[in-house]
Design a protein around this motif. Sequence first.
Motif, mmCIF file in Angstrom:
data_model
loop_
_atom_site.group_PDB
_atom_site.id
_atom_site.type_symbol
_atom_site.label_atom_id
_atom_site.label_comp_id
_atom_site.label_asym_id
_atom_site.label_seq_id
_atom_site.Cartn_x
_atom_site.Cartn_y
_atom_site.Cartn_z
ATOM 1 N N MET A 278 56.209 32.602 48.529
ATOM 2 C CA MET A 278 55.983 31.898 47.264
ATOM 3 C C MET A 278 55.877 30.389 47.459
ATOM 4 N N ALA A 279 56.573 29.850 48.446
ATOM 5 C CA ALA A 279 56.530 28.404 48.693
ATOM 6 C C ALA A 279 55.157 27.945 49.162
ATOM 7 N N GLU A 280 54.303 28.877 49.573
ATOM 8 C CA GLU A 280 52.980 28.524 50.096
ATOM 9 C C GLU A 280 51.854 28.914 49.142
ATOM 10 N N MET A 281 52.179 29.200 47.879
ATOM 11 C CA MET A 281 51.162 29.645 46.941
ATOM 12 C C MET A 281 50.069 28.601 46.712
ATOM 13 N N ALA A 282 50.391 27.311 46.833
ATOM 14 C CA ALA A 282 49.363 26.278 46.656
ATOM 15 C C ALA A 282 48.261 26.434 47.699
ATOM 16 N N ASP A 283 48.634 26.789 48.933
ATOM 17 C CA ASP A 283 47.640 27.032 49.977
ATOM 18 C C ASP A 283 46.754 28.214 49.612
ATOM 19 N N PHE A 284 47.392 29.267 49.097
ATOM 20 C CA PHE A 284 46.633 30.459 48.699
ATOM 21 C C PHE A 284 45.646 30.132 47.583
ATOM 22 N N TYR A 285 46.100 29.455 46.532
ATOM 23 C CA TYR A 285 45.198 29.126 45.422
ATOM 24 C C TYR A 285 44.046 28.247 45.897
ATOM 25 N N ARG A 286 44.331 27.294 46.775
ATOM 26 C CA ARG A 286 43.275 26.423 47.300
ATOM 27 C C ARG A 286 42.226 27.224 48.063
ATOM 28 N N ASP A 287 42.687 28.040 48.997
ATOM 29 C CA ASP A 287 41.747 28.777 49.843
ATOM 30 C C ASP A 287 41.031 29.881 49.079
ATOM 31 N N MET A 288 41.784 30.701 48.349
ATOM 32 C CA MET A 288 41.160 31.803 47.621
ATOM 33 C C MET A 288 40.252 31.270 46.520
ATOM 34 N N GLY A 289 40.693 30.224 45.828
ATOM 35 C CA GLY A 289 39.843 29.622 44.800
ATOM 36 C C GLY A 289 38.528 29.136 45.372
ATOM 37 N N GLY A 290 38.587 28.549 46.560
ATOM 38 C CA GLY A 290 37.365 28.076 47.208
ATOM 39 C C GLY A 290 36.455 29.216 47.612
#
Length: 330
Positions: A278-290
Amino acid sequence: MAGTRGWQLKSRPSGMPDMDSFELGELDLPPLGDGMVRVENNWLSVDPYMRGRMNDVKSYVPPFEVGAPMQGGAVGKVVESRSPALKPGDTVFHMFGWRETAVGKAEHFTKVPAMGVPDQLWLGNLGLTGATAYFGLLRVAEAKEGDVLFVSAAAGAVGSAVVQIAKAKGMTVIGSAGGAEKCAWVRELGADAAIDYRSGPVVKQLMKAAPKGIDVYFDNVGGDHLDAAFASARQNARFAICGMIEGYNGGEPAAFRYIMRVIAARIMLKGFIYSDYMAEMADFYRDMGGWIASGQVKSRETVHDGIESMPEAFLGLFQGENMGKMLVRV
């Protein structure tokens, strides 16, 4: 006290659940106190892990209680709020699914980022399933460009995301699915090869598809798929163990004829759940969103309509009825 229609666990199943395991009725909703919100659900998720919650056993999530409301992922709109954190009209993700309306403390509801995507994606490629694929592949298995990846249930919600993330990262991908239609879709997603597990032994098909072996296995199935991965593993292969749906309803596990290779090939196996990251969700949203914005990751849903269809949608997961994410539109 206001109420809403929702599903309760009627009885604990032995083996495959059936419609008698569930009961649709009126659920009580608490009054809207300070710091609380009321949400009208628009999309409800069904996921294989929910089968484990129907058993009275200790696990990483508490079991459903007989006679109590069931829960699961949901996306909806705030219609009433007594919290400064959320306002009417906000789209939120939460875990008060299997019902039409949810009431609770604002901290139990997450306002989704403004990304201009359909709401249901927050239950799929931008939600639990996409995050499970992302963290399992890239963090747990440490998959990288040039790896040869094998993923089971590749036409499912998690598996289809794994295929597309892996291709975006420059991997060779072999996916397994049941039937010609699903295998064709797995190839459409970019997989280099698709194995139809219904057409013959998985181990023979995998060895043919990956004659030099695999570096990474993403396991959604267990059983003969996991055994085939052991047989085909290269030196220092990494296995991310996400789920073992083959055994969720009490089926006999496959005899692991090739498990001894875990020693000779120095295979790493690690089980995980997406909330570990959960602490890395910002990375997930950035990459998956892209990837979604660029078209590298596409979504497909199998949709049932109406709260009445929840059990049917859930049971369909275990009968291979879904292509991509299984959802209920309220």
